[in-house]
Design a protein around this motif. Sequence first.
Motif, PDB file in Angstrom:
ATOM      1  N   ALA A 142       0.857  -1.183   0.000  1.00  0.00           N
ATOM      2  CA  ALA A 142       0.000   0.000   0.000  1.00  0.00           C
ATOM      3  C   ALA A 142       0.894   1.235   0.000  1.00  0.00           C
ATOM      4  O   ALA A 142       1.569   1.521   0.998  1.00  0.00           O
ATOM      5  CB  ALA A 142      -0.910   0.013   1.212  1.00  0.00           C
ATOM      6  N   ALA A 143       0.932   1.936  -1.135  1.00  0.00           N
ATOM      7  CA  ALA A 143       1.636   3.218  -1.219  1.00  0.00           C
ATOM      8  C   ALA A 143       0.633   4.323  -0.891  1.00  0.00           C
ATOM      9  O   ALA A 143      -0.458   4.366  -1.455  1.00  0.00           O
ATOM     10  CB  ALA A 143       2.216   3.419  -2.614  1.00  0.00           C
ATOM     11  N   VAL A 144       1.004   5.208   0.038  1.00  0.00           N
ATOM     12  CA  VAL A 144       0.036   6.165   0.594  1.00  0.00           C
ATOM     13  C   VAL A 144       0.535   7.585   0.437  1.00  0.00           C
ATOM     14  O   VAL A 144       1.708   7.888   0.691  1.00  0.00           O
ATOM     15  CB  VAL A 144      -0.231   5.868   2.084  1.00  0.00           C
ATOM     16  CG1 VAL A 144      -1.376   6.732   2.600  1.00  0.00           C
ATOM     17  CG2 VAL A 144      -0.552   4.396   2.302  1.00  0.00           C
ATOM     18  N   GLY A 145      -0.367   8.462   0.018  1.00  0.00           N
ATOM     19  CA  GLY A 145      -0.111   9.892  -0.014  1.00  0.00           C
ATOM     20  C   GLY A 145      -1.154  10.624   0.808  1.00  0.00           C
ATOM     21  O   GLY A 145      -2.315  10.215   0.863  1.00  0.00           O
ATOM     22  N   VAL A 146      -0.748  11.683   1.472  1.00  0.00           N
ATOM     23  CA  VAL A 146      -1.667  12.457   2.322  1.00  0.00           C
ATOM     24  C   VAL A 146      -2.344  13.531   1.470  1.00  0.00           C
ATOM     25  O   VAL A 146      -1.694  14.232   0.693  1.00  0.00           O
ATOM     26  CB  VAL A 146      -0.910  13.110   3.491  1.00  0.00           C
ATOM     27  CG1 VAL A 146      -1.865  13.936   4.347  1.00  0.00           C
ATOM     28  CG2 VAL A 146      -0.233  12.036   4.342  1.00  0.00           C
ATOM     29  N   ARG A 147      -3.656  13.655   1.628  1.00  0.00           N
ATOM     30  CA  ARG A 147      -4.451  14.638   0.893  1.00  0.00           C
ATOM     31  C   ARG A 147      -4.700  15.873   1.757  1.00  0.00           C
ATOM     32  O   ARG A 147      -4.556  15.837   2.977  1.00  0.00           O
ATOM     33  CB  ARG A 147      -5.790  14.028   0.482  1.00  0.00           C
ATOM     34  CG  ARG A 147      -5.680  12.848  -0.468  1.00  0.00           C
ATOM     35  CD  ARG A 147      -7.035  12.174  -0.659  1.00  0.00           C
ATOM     36  NE  ARG A 147      -8.022  13.097  -1.214  1.00  0.00           N
ATOM     37  CZ  ARG A 147      -8.439  13.075  -2.476  1.00  0.00           C
ATOM     38  NH1 ARG A 147      -7.951  12.186  -3.324  1.00  0.00           N
ATOM     39  NH2 ARG A 147      -9.351  13.929  -2.900  1.00  0.00           N
ATOM     40  N   ALA A 148      -5.153  16.914   1.105  1.00  0.00           N
ATOM     41  CA  ALA A 148      -5.473  18.160   1.818  1.00  0.00           C
ATOM     42  C   ALA A 148      -6.947  18.232   2.205  1.00  0.00           C
ATOM     43  O   ALA A 148      -7.373  19.217   2.829  1.00  0.00           O
ATOM     44  CB  ALA A 148      -5.103  19.361   0.952  1.00  0.00           C
ATOM     45  N   ASP A 149      -7.728  17.198   1.834  1.00  0.00           N
ATOM     46  CA  ASP A 149      -9.153  17.217   2.157  1.00  0.00           C
ATOM     47  C   ASP A 149      -9.504  16.019   3.044  1.00  0.00           C
ATOM     48  O   ASP A 149      -8.616  15.396   3.644  1.00  0.00           O
ATOM     49  CB  ASP A 149      -9.990  17.218   0.871  1.00  0.00           C
ATOM     50  CG  ASP A 149      -9.678  16.032  -0.036  1.00  0.00           C
ATOM     51  OD1 ASP A 149      -9.110  15.031   0.464  1.00  0.00           O
ATOM     52  OD2 ASP A 149     -10.006  16.085  -1.237  1.00  0.00           O
ATOM     53  N   ASP A 150     -10.792  15.696   3.130  1.00  0.00           N
ATOM     54  CA  ASP A 150     -11.240  14.641   4.039  1.00  0.00           C
ATOM     55  C   ASP A 150     -11.666  13.382   3.275  1.00  0.00           C
ATOM     56  O   ASP A 150     -12.515  12.622   3.736  1.00  0.00           O
ATOM     57  CB  ASP A 150     -12.406  15.137   4.895  1.00  0.00           C
ATOM     58  CG  ASP A 150     -13.639  15.467   4.061  1.00  0.00           C
ATOM     59  OD1 ASP A 150     -13.515  15.544   2.822  1.00  0.00           O
ATOM     60  OD2 ASP A 150     -14.731  15.618   4.650  1.00  0.00           O
ATOM     61  N   ILE A 151     -11.044  13.128   2.132  1.00  0.00           N
ATOM     62  CA  ILE A 151     -11.399  11.988   1.295  1.00  0.00           C
ATOM     63  C   ILE A 151     -10.375  10.872   1.473  1.00  0.00           C
ATOM     64  O   ILE A 151      -9.168  11.121   1.517  1.00  0.00           O
ATOM     65  CB  ILE A 151     -11.438  12.396  -0.198  1.00  0.00           C
ATOM     66  CG1 ILE A 151     -12.496  13.467  -0.436  1.00  0.00           C
ATOM     67  CG2 ILE A 151     -11.673  11.181  -1.095  1.00  0.00           C
ATOM     68  CD1 ILE A 151     -13.913  12.986  -0.270  1.00  0.00           C
ATOM     69  N   VAL A 152     -10.849   9.623   1.566  1.00  0.00           N
ATOM     70  CA  VAL A 152      -9.990   8.458   1.410  1.00  0.00           C
ATOM     71  C   VAL A 152     -10.281   7.871   0.037  1.00  0.00           C
ATOM     72  O   VAL A 152     -11.416   7.515  -0.270  1.00  0.00           O
ATOM     73  CB  VAL A 152     -10.248   7.388   2.499  1.00  0.00           C
ATOM     74  CG1 VAL A 152      -9.437   6.130   2.193  1.00  0.00           C
ATOM     75  CG2 VAL A 152      -9.866   7.913   3.867  1.00  0.00           C
ATOM     76  N   ARG A 153      -9.232   7.816  -0.777  1.00  0.00           N
ATOM     77  CA  ARG A 153      -9.371   7.270  -2.127  1.00  0.00           C
ATOM     78  C   ARG A 153      -8.458   6.066  -2.253  1.00  0.00           C
ATOM     79  O   ARG A 153      -7.279   6.130  -1.897  1.00  0.00           O
ATOM     80  CB  ARG A 153      -9.015   8.326  -3.168  1.00  0.00           C
ATOM     81  CG  ARG A 153      -9.133   7.821  -4.603  1.00  0.00           C
ATOM     82  CD  ARG A 153      -9.056   8.937  -5.628  1.00  0.00           C
ATOM     83  NE  ARG A 153      -7.898   9.805  -5.452  1.00  0.00           N
ATOM     84  CZ  ARG A 153      -7.513  10.714  -6.363  1.00  0.00           C
ATOM     85  NH1 ARG A 153      -8.215  10.880  -7.481  1.00  0.00           N
ATOM     86  NH2 ARG A 153      -6.457  11.478  -6.136  1.00  0.00           N
ATOM     87  N   VAL A 154      -9.010   4.957  -2.749  1.00  0.00           N
ATOM     88  CA  VAL A 154      -8.233   3.728  -2.891  1.00  0.00           C
ATOM     89  C   VAL A 154      -8.233   3.305  -4.350  1.00  0.00           C
ATOM     90  O   VAL A 154      -9.226   3.466  -5.068  1.00  0.00           O
ATOM     91  CB  VAL A 154      -8.784   2.596  -1.993  1.00  0.00           C
ATOM     92  CG1 VAL A 154      -8.621   2.964  -0.525  1.00  0.00           C
ATOM     93  CG2 VAL A 154     -10.239   2.288  -2.308  1.00  0.00           C
TER      94      VAL A 154
END
Length: 399
Positions: free
Chosen positions: A54-66
Amino acid sequence: MSALDEARDLLASLSGAPVAGVWSSAGRVNLIGEHTDYNEGFVLPFAIDRRTYAAVGVRADDIVRVASTFDPDHPVEMPIARLATVFAGDAGAAVQRGEVPEWAAYPLGVAWAALDAAGRGAHTVAGLDIAFASDVPVGAGLSSSAAIEGATAFALDELWQLGLEGIQLAQIGRTAENEAVGAPTGIMDQVSSMLGRVDAGTFLDCRSLEFEPVDLGFAREGLVLLVIDTQVKHAHSTGGYRDRREACERGAAHLGVPALRNVGVDDLDRARSVLDEVTFRRVRHIVTENQRVLDTVRTLREQGPRAIGELLLASHASMRDDFEISVAELDTAVDAAVAAGALGARMTGGGFGGAAIALVEAGAEEHVSRAVTDAFAQAGFAQPRIFPVTASAGAGRDV
């Protein structure tokens, strides 16, 4: 290209955010102890050298996208605040309604269960992009589902600073599988996938959740464990798996015990007198399989892995005849492997397809594999996928 690199590349195509990290968790092979986990019994699985990343990037909003290399063109996203609305309630309802694809319900379900277990509100954590890639075969009984749950859970625990322990993360994976996906599995897969150790099986008491490593000694004794993927796909969220679990619950209720863990081999005569034939055979498998796990652990410690072959064969016969979860391809794999010299073999996983395992002499892998492949061809089955596995580490951060 490695699965780790595939996950990073997918994240790069999905998001412009830098990679916060890559986490992974292992698939697993269950050496022995099938369907005993949700009956509060004993199991002896081990994490394997096939992993989901699982490669993960932090977003600036409140969405989890997979997103997954399995279906890279169709990422799934959800506001963190909606996770509880979607997944709390009827088990697997969101998947059954088509609101969430089944593959995405695993990581999104983990996000929901992790926040709930940590007592954290949706507003306290950042949105994330998570890209998955895996070399764990899907539908082969090697717990590709627990691998995606483990990679997700360990990533979220660190990035969201949840402060959860390893066994809690395994329980979160089980909650996601049971409630978000609707698959009525026990906790064996998650514990072995996430908490496994190199060169060791994980002897787990599924009632107390106490576990300890057990030295397998395969390499030391000149042995190799082959996985024989029959290519017959299965799904735990549907069909016979649920029926078998209900039969076990029915048997325990008729016998007046909280779970079949409380029934011993000496109790089977009484069980036969109060249960219908089918329910009795389901119960007999669980009771004798629990004893086989204990016997296998003792045998490994006292005599070593060369002495466990008959226990593996007895386990397969019980799953074939009493629990009735084998299929012709699995039986052919076991019979052909043993005829070619395997010390022992059995189907592994939930059944109705998936994989078998065979314990063979080092150097005999090609001979046994050819014999199994030839037997499949003669029976008119699709060519199996056969490969060795070794006991490996569980979940953690890779990058």
